[in-house]
Scaffold this motif. Structure first.
Motif, PDB file in Angstrom:
ATOM      1  N   LEU A   1       0.811  -1.218   0.000  1.00 34.18           N
ATOM      2  CA  LEU A   1       0.000   0.000   0.000  1.00 34.18           C
ATOM      3  C   LEU A   1       0.847   1.272   0.000  1.00 34.18           C
ATOM      4  N   THR A   2       1.876   1.277  -0.804  1.00 36.15           N
ATOM      5  CA  THR A   2       2.809   2.406  -0.862  1.00 36.15           C
ATOM      6  C   THR A   2       2.105   3.741  -1.094  1.00 36.15           C
ATOM      7  N   LEU A   3       1.251   3.804  -2.115  1.00 32.46           N
ATOM      8  CA  LEU A   3       0.627   5.080  -2.459  1.00 32.46           C
ATOM      9  C   LEU A   3      -0.353   5.545  -1.386  1.00 32.46           C
ATOM     10  N   ILE A   4      -1.049   4.606  -0.778  1.00 27.33           N
ATOM     11  CA  ILE A   4      -1.986   4.962   0.289  1.00 27.33           C
ATOM     12  C   ILE A   4      -1.229   5.558   1.477  1.00 27.33           C
ATOM     13  N   ALA A   5      -0.077   4.981   1.799  1.00 23.05           N
ATOM     14  CA  ALA A   5       0.748   5.510   2.895  1.00 23.05           C
ATOM     15  C   ALA A   5       1.255   6.908   2.555  1.00 23.05           C
ATOM     16  N   LYS A   6       1.706   7.099   1.312  1.00 24.62           N
ATOM     17  CA  LYS A   6       2.201   8.416   0.900  1.00 24.62           C
ATOM     18  C   LYS A   6       1.084   9.460   0.946  1.00 24.62           C
ATOM     19  N   LEU A   7      -0.114   9.074   0.522  1.00 22.16           N
ATOM     20  CA  LEU A   7      -1.243  10.009   0.526  1.00 22.16           C
ATOM     21  C   LEU A   7      -1.588  10.421   1.954  1.00 22.16           C
ATOM     22  N   ARG A   8      -1.537   9.479   2.874  1.00 22.38           N
ATOM     23  CA  ARG A   8      -1.816   9.787   4.282  1.00 22.38           C
ATOM     24  C   ARG A   8      -0.800  10.826   4.790  1.00 22.38           C
ATOM     25  N   ALA A   9       0.463  10.631   4.454  1.00 20.50           N
ATOM     26  CA  ALA A   9       1.507  11.578   4.863  1.00 20.50           C
ATOM     27  C   ALA A   9       1.280  12.951   4.235  1.00 20.50           C
ATOM     28  N   GLU A  10       0.921  12.963   2.958  1.00 21.90           N
ATOM     29  CA  GLU A  10       0.646  14.240   2.278  1.00 21.90           C
ATOM     30  C   GLU A  10      -0.466  15.002   2.989  1.00 21.90           C
ATOM     31  N   ARG A  11      -1.526  14.312   3.312  1.00 26.99           N
ATOM     32  CA  ARG A  11      -2.667  14.961   3.971  1.00 26.99           C
ATOM     33  C   ARG A  11      -2.262  15.541   5.325  1.00 26.99           C
ATOM     34  N   TYR A  12      -1.411  14.828   6.041  1.00 31.68           N
ATOM     35  CA  TYR A  12      -0.942  15.302   7.338  1.00 31.68           C
ATOM     36  C   TYR A  12      -0.129  16.587   7.173  1.00 31.68           C
ATOM     37  N   ILE A  13       0.778  16.591   6.216  1.00 35.27           N
ATOM     38  CA  ILE A  13       1.614  17.777   5.974  1.00 35.27           C
ATOM     39  C   ILE A  13       0.740  18.980   5.622  1.00 35.27           C
ATOM     40  N   ARG A  14      -0.252  18.755   4.775  1.00 34.97           N
ATOM     41  CA  ARG A  14      -1.107  19.860   4.327  1.00 34.97           C
ATOM     42  C   ARG A  14      -1.905  20.469   5.477  1.00 34.97           C
ATOM     43  N   ARG A  15      -2.203  19.685   6.497  1.00 41.96           N
ATOM     44  CA  ARG A  15      -2.961  20.190   7.650  1.00 41.96           C
ATOM     45  C   ARG A  15      -2.045  20.721   8.756  1.00 41.96           C
ATOM     46  N   SER A  16      -0.729  20.520   8.615  1.00 49.66           N
ATOM     47  CA  SER A  16       0.212  20.804   9.708  1.00 49.66           C
ATOM     48  C   SER A  16       0.466  22.284   9.962  1.00 49.66           C
ATOM     49  N   GLY A  17       0.229  23.114   8.961  1.00 50.94           N
ATOM     50  CA  GLY A  17       0.561  24.535   9.099  1.00 50.94           C
ATOM     51  C   GLY A  17       1.977  24.850   8.648  1.00 50.94           C
ATOM     52  N   ILE A  18       2.795  23.819   8.424  1.00 51.26           N
ATOM     53  CA  ILE A  18       4.167  24.026   7.933  1.00 51.26           C
ATOM     54  C   ILE A  18       4.113  24.402   6.455  1.00 51.26           C
ATOM     55  N   ASN A  19       5.004  25.284   6.046  1.00 50.61           N
ATOM     56  CA  ASN A  19       5.127  25.662   4.636  1.00 50.61           C
ATOM     57  C   ASN A  19       5.706  24.464   3.890  1.00 50.61           C
ATOM     58  N   TYR A  20       4.883  23.838   3.061  1.00 55.26           N
ATOM     59  CA  TYR A  20       5.274  22.600   2.393  1.00 55.26           C
ATOM     60  C   TYR A  20       5.342  22.760   0.876  1.00 55.26           C
ATOM     61  N   THR A  21       6.121  21.891   0.273  1.00 57.70           N
ATOM     62  CA  THR A  21       6.054  21.623  -1.162  1.00 57.70           C
ATOM     63  C   THR A  21       6.073  20.114  -1.283  1.00 57.70           C
ATOM     64  N   ILE A  22       5.073  19.569  -1.954  1.00 58.94           N
ATOM     65  CA  ILE A  22       5.017  18.139  -2.197  1.00 58.94           C
ATOM     66  C   ILE A  22       5.290  17.920  -3.674  1.00 58.94           C
ATOM     67  N   VAL A  23       6.352  17.170  -3.943  1.00 62.88           N
ATOM     68  CA  VAL A  23       6.766  16.883  -5.318  1.00 62.88           C
ATOM     69  C   VAL A  23       6.407  15.428  -5.610  1.00 62.88           C
ATOM     70  N   ARG A  24       5.600  15.231  -6.643  1.00 67.57           N
ATOM     71  CA  ARG A  24       5.185  13.877  -7.036  1.00 67.57           C
ATOM     72  C   ARG A  24       5.812  13.529  -8.380  1.00 67.57           C
ATOM     73  N   PRO A  25       6.963  12.853  -8.359  1.00 69.40           N
ATOM     74  CA  PRO A  25       7.594  12.474  -9.627  1.00 69.40           C
ATOM     75  C   PRO A  25       6.916  11.253 -10.242  1.00 69.40           C
ATOM     76  N   GLY A  26       7.107  11.114 -11.556  1.00 70.36           N
ATOM     77  CA  GLY A  26       6.720   9.891 -12.244  1.00 70.36           C
ATOM     78  C   GLY A  26       7.743   8.817 -11.898  1.00 70.36           C
ATOM     79  N   GLY A  27       7.791   7.765 -12.710  1.00 67.29           N
ATOM     80  CA  GLY A  27       8.737   6.678 -12.472  1.00 67.29           C
ATOM     81  C   GLY A  27      10.162   7.199 -12.416  1.00 67.29           C
ATOM     82  N   LEU A  28      10.911   6.787 -11.411  1.00 64.69           N
ATOM     83  CA  LEU A  28      12.276   7.294 -11.214  1.00 64.69           C
ATOM     84  C   LEU A  28      13.281   6.517 -12.046  1.00 64.69           C
ATOM     85  N   ARG A  29      14.136   7.258 -12.751  1.00 64.30           N
ATOM     86  CA  ARG A  29      15.196   6.648 -13.556  1.00 64.30           C
ATOM     87  C   ARG A  29      16.546   7.020 -12.962  1.00 64.30           C
ATOM     88  N   ASN A  30      17.478   6.080 -13.018  1.00 63.03           N
ATOM     89  CA  ASN A  30      18.832   6.326 -12.520  1.00 63.03           C
ATOM     90  C   ASN A  30      19.719   7.001 -13.557  1.00 63.03           C
TER      91      ASN A  30
END
Length: 150
Positions: A55-84
């Motif tokens: 449930l990787t994406l579900i866990a990440k979404l939960r974290a995103e929602r927490y950050i957005r409600r935290s009051g901290i100045n955030y930037t959430i970057v959602r990359p596509g598939g990562l290449r080396n």
């Protein structure tokens, strides 16, 4: 359970540590399709694969929602598939929940994250990034300013 601990609880603990230490800037690297269920993408193979192993994406979404409600100045970057491999193509940046596919070099993801720290236009934003060979080359600050937060 490990993924939930790292991608959800781990991020939440970092946000709380920042608050206690008086740090008011948080950059999170998440993933495109993190909100795939709401986007009607539950049958997208990438969404299925990323969620089937813990449930990787579900866990990440939960974290995103927490950050957005935290009051901290955030930037959430959602990359596509990562290449080396080194960057091929220019960065395309879109608002949240708009990209369904694509990939990007880890180098470019790092560049966007570092730029976000100093870029006022990146504050309180969620952006999705991929790279395309036909995309015009733009300054990262300009890309951030073109994305309107929903």
């Amino acid at each position: 359970a490990f993924v939930l601990q790292v991608d959800s609880s781990g991020t939440i603990n970092l946000v709380e540590a920042c608050r206690k230490a008086g740090v008011n800037r948080f950059i999170l690297i998440s993933s495109i399709l993190v909100n795939g269920a709401a986007m009607g993408q539950i049958f997208n193979p990438a969404y299925i694969i990323l969620n089937i192993f813990g449930l990787t994406l579900i866990a990440k979404l939960r974290a995103e929602r927490y950050i957005r409600r935290s009051g901290i100045n955030y930037t959430i970057v959602r990359p596509g598939g990562l290449r080396n491999d080194p960057p091929s193509g220019n960065i395309v940046m879109e608002p949240e929940d708009t990209l369904y596919e694509g990939s990007i070099s880890r180098d470019q993801v790092a560049e966007v994250a570092v730029e976000a720290i100093l870029c006022p236009e990146a504050s309180y934003k969620v952006v999705e990034i991929v790279a395309h060979t036909e995309a015009p080359k733009r300054a990262i600050a300009d890309l951030f300013s073109l994305v309107k937060q929903r």
